[in-house]
Design an enzyme around this catalytic site. Sequence first.
Site, short mmCIF file in Angstrom:
data_model
loop_
_atom_site.label_atom_id
_atom_site.label_comp_id
_atom_site.label_asym_id
_atom_site.label_seq_id
_atom_site.Cartn_x
_atom_site.Cartn_y
_atom_site.Cartn_z
N ASP A 110 43.32 72.33 -39.02
CA ASP A 110 44.26 71.22 -38.90
C ASP A 110 44.55 70.68 -40.30
O ASP A 110 43.64 70.21 -40.99
CB ASP A 110 43.66 70.13 -38.01
CG ASP A 110 44.71 69.17 -37.46
OD1 ASP A 110 45.88 69.27 -37.89
OD2 ASP A 110 44.37 68.33 -36.62
N GLU A 138 48.74 73.03 -37.27
CA GLU A 138 47.42 73.34 -36.74
C GLU A 138 47.43 74.65 -35.97
O GLU A 138 48.47 75.10 -35.48
CB GLU A 138 46.89 72.22 -35.85
CG GLU A 138 47.66 72.01 -34.57
CD GLU A 138 47.00 71.01 -33.64
OE1 GLU A 138 45.78 71.14 -33.37
OE2 GLU A 138 47.69 70.09 -33.18
#
Length: 424
Positions: free
Chosen positions: A29, A124
């Site tokens: 992420d 992500e």
Amino acid sequence: MSRKQLARGGGDLTQLGADDTGCVILHLDMDAFFVGVELLSRPELAGRPVVVGGREGRGVVVSASYEAREYGVHAAMPVSRALQLCPRAILIPPSRGQYSLWSRRVFEIVERVTPDVARVSIDEGYVDVSSALRRLGSPARIAQGIRTQIRRETGLTASVGAASTKVVAKLASARAKPDGLLVVPVAQVDDFLRPMPVEALPGVGQSTQRGMARFGIRTIADLADADPRWVERTFGAHGRRLFDFAHGRDDRPLRSEPKDPSVSAERTFGEDVWDLPRLETELLRLCDDVAGRLRADGSAARGVGLKYRLDDFTTLSRSVTLPAPTDLPGDLRTALLPALRALREAHRQGVRLLGVRAHDLVPIAESGRQGALFDVEDGGGVSVGRSGDEDVARGSHEAQRALDAVRSRFGESSIAPASFLEEG
């Protein structure tokens, strides 16, 4: 809940061991990705409260630096509220096209490690490093190598969670932020999960959270200790999935079944719009934006939708199936005009937001679309051809490609339909 709040809950992470055996699922992420991209060209703003968002009075926050988040600023918040909370915040308008470019660069780095990558958004994704262990070492070593290489080649930072399942890896990456790596050993999954608030689990929104709170379920431990049959009776199949998540169980494949792809654009007006001709112009502008992105992606839409938000925040939507897949703004606008006019007639209120969504996409090469041989443009930049007894509104595909080329070279605002100039 916000990532900042999530990072504050969940017990003492220092009690987790370092054993990464079996922790082959990584969740990567990017940290404050949109802000990070903007700071690449504005390094002097590093360490300061930065907000990426619309400049209009009704603009919303797209992303906030961690310095701005300390004041309570978060994504989707009205910009006006963000500036009240953090008057010193530096507001930067979003840079169109840059985020996708840097996202591709990041995931190209990841894909050098393994092709087993599933992107779930622009910033992500999940990575299964099983096939890379013999070549590159342990999961933690691979995860750290990915983070280091991303920083070295892009200047951006990423947080990574490593675990045996997707759900635990995702929660671990959130706890690792910003710019961190967290491994959750297989034997300590319960220790990691149980202290966290139940809303930390993916799929627990405000409604589910309130429903669980009525039964005293406030932590993941509360849910994990409940009778699974009662959970399923009370919250349905979704509840049973959440019960499994509470135990760290997650049988979802790395690449979930693809969702219906779509391309959308919307505009929140600085002041409510009452005038139908203005709304029709905005509809064309949005269709032009969406169609341009369809062409850039090599896609055509088989359906198109309209989002229509009134001044009291009532949001209405309409969807239309197109007679043939298309990537032309005229086709999208023609399909949505009746819906727009009907909504305006039925709801005599100011309009706060208008949006267009092209969905059910197919590759343009598979769409069977052919331009009409004798299409003739009308005054609005839409070509009109005759098919049987019907007049069919079409744009010239070749003309649109020419417009794309001009915009690519000279900028998005370099050329546009004349009707866009009506607002002055």
